[in-house]
Write a protein that holds these residues in place. Structure first.
Motif, PDB file in Angstrom:
ATOM      1  N   ASP A  21       0.532  -1.218  -0.195  1.00 49.38           N
ATOM      2  CA  ASP A  21      -0.180  -0.068   0.155  1.00 49.38           C
ATOM      3  C   ASP A  21       0.988   1.495   0.065  1.00 49.38           C
ATOM      4  O   ASP A  21       0.520   2.376  -0.502  1.00 49.38           O
ATOM      5  CB  ASP A  21      -0.908   0.060   1.404  1.00 49.38           C
ATOM      6  CG  ASP A  21      -2.163  -0.991   1.002  1.00 49.38           C
ATOM      7  OD1 ASP A  21      -2.590  -1.154  -0.030  1.00 49.38           O
ATOM      8  OD2 ASP A  21      -2.577  -1.509   2.130  1.00 49.38           O
ATOM      9  N   CYS A  49       2.326   1.834  -3.481  1.00 48.63           N
ATOM     10  CA  CYS A  49       1.306   2.291  -4.357  1.00 48.63           C
ATOM     11  C   CYS A  49       0.995   3.865  -4.070  1.00 48.63           C
ATOM     12  O   CYS A  49       0.537   4.545  -4.919  1.00 48.63           O
ATOM     13  CB  CYS A  49       0.016   1.697  -4.361  1.00 48.63           C
ATOM     14  SG  CYS A  49       0.086  -0.206  -4.762  1.00 48.63           S
ATOM     15  N   ARG A 101      -4.275   0.925  -5.837  1.00 53.38           N
ATOM     16  CA  ARG A 101      -3.398  -0.233  -5.532  1.00 53.38           C
ATOM     17  C   ARG A 101      -3.776  -1.302  -6.727  1.00 53.38           C
ATOM     18  O   ARG A 101      -2.746  -1.940  -7.401  1.00 53.38           O
ATOM     19  CB  ARG A 101      -3.672  -0.759  -4.260  1.00 53.38           C
ATOM     20  CG  ARG A 101      -3.185  -2.270  -3.935  1.00 53.38           C
ATOM     21  CD  ARG A 101      -3.221  -2.667  -2.689  1.00 53.38           C
ATOM     22  NE  ARG A 101      -2.611  -4.197  -2.455  1.00 53.38           N
ATOM     23  CZ  ARG A 101      -2.070  -4.753  -1.357  1.00 53.38           C
ATOM     24  NH1 ARG A 101      -2.271  -4.035  -0.366  1.00 53.38           N
ATOM     25  NH2 ARG A 101      -1.695  -5.802  -1.577  1.00 53.38           N
TER      26      ARG A 101
END
Length: 320
Positions: free
Chosen positions: A237, A240, A247
């Protein structure tokens, strides 16, 4: 008797040509000792009577030119060294002959990165090919239609045999001996030439180099961040977020660009960090594992073995 044509390709290494010539001929000596007829007729088959190699250091005199070999049973493509696109271009005069011989029933034994020329013939399209780990990214870029095997040493598909790893072509030669003549002769050749017959994988020798010639700047930014901070604790995460992309979308782009998921890329970078420190031999295995950001030693051992085929302690024993 099987007729073998060893091609002195442009940019081929003399050692791979000579090794193939010696081992296949030596097998005939083994047969003679056993009172059996020779199995191979080995010839160097080229475009001209004499081929200059190694930047003019060596000259190889061929037994026959390809126009005088209407039928062969096994073609040996030696290991190439140098500029692959240039080698592909200079070796194109062999292409039609190799393709025609294959379609007439000849097998092809391709040594290491001789696969760049073999792939240029179109014979590997949709098929598996073992490629040296250091050449995988360039090979995939040039020949996306080929299924690359970059962890195993040998591929065997429809009469085409390839190998990845510099001198692993010696293992491929043992493999073809077993294929043609049985395990006994292969083991005998292994003993006579002192070749490790059990070598099956490139993984212990591989250095991970991420694919970066993809043109996706967001992916490249995250790759470089991961590689520059191998001791940091990452989450998918967070990566991203760094890319500023959702994601699901970014994971798809990352996998397409690099061939690895984000999590796998992180693991590979941490394994490379650990390998370098294990090679130095100055710290304990556990100290190095903790430095990678892993708190679970056993979890890291499993990741390390998945990518190297060795435990961290076995890797240290071999390479420190």
């Amino acid at each position: 008797m099987k007729h073998v044509s060893i091609l002195p390709l442009y940019e081929a290494t003399v050692t791979s040509i000579d090794s193939s010539h010696q081992i296949l001929n030596r097998v005939n000596d083994f047969m003679a000792y056993q009172g059996r007829p020779p199995f191979y007729q080995v010839e160097i088959v080229g475009l001209e009577e004499k081929t200059s190699m190694g930047g003019g250091i060596y000259d190889i005199r061929v037994d026959k030119t390809i126009d005088r070999v209407p039928k062969t049973d096994l073609i040996v493509l030696p290991l190439l060294c140098g500029n692959f696109p240039e080698a592909i271009s200079k070796n194109q005069p062999y292409k039609d002959w190799v393709v025609a011989q294959y379609h007439s029933g000849a097998e092809i034994l391709c040594l290491c990165v001789g696969s760049f020329f073999l792939a240029s013939t179109g014979l590997l399209a949709g098929r598996k090919c073992a490629v040296h780990w250091a050449s995988t990214n360039e090979f995939k870029t040039l020949f996306p239609e080929v299924e690359v095997v970059d962890d195993g040493i040998i591929s065997d598909e429809k009469g085409i045999y390839t190998c990845g790893g510099g001198y692993s072509y010696l293992n491929l030669l043992l493999y073809i001996l077993e294929k043609h003549m049985g395990k006994e002769i292969s083991i005998l050749a292994s003993k006579m030439f002192e070749i490790d017959i059990e070598r099956k994988s490139q993984n212990p020798f591989m250095i991970f180099v991420g694919q970066k010639r993809h043109g996706d700047e967001a992916v490249l930014k995250v790759q470089e961040y991961i590689e520059n901070n191998p001791t940091e604790v990452f989450s998918v995460d967070a990566m991203c977020e760094k890319a500023g992309i959702g994601r699901r979308t970014f994971e798809r782009r990352f996998k397409k660009s690099t061939g690895n998921s984000i999590a796998e890329y992180i693991q590979r970078v941490k394994v490379e960090f650990a390998k370098k420190h294990l090679e130095m031999g100055r710290k304990t295995v556990n100290e190095i594992i903790y430095e990678t950001g892993y708190n679970d030693v056993e979890a890291f051992r499993k990741v390390f073995k998945r990518f190297t085929d060795l435990s961290p302690i076995d890797y240290k024993r071999r390479f420190a």
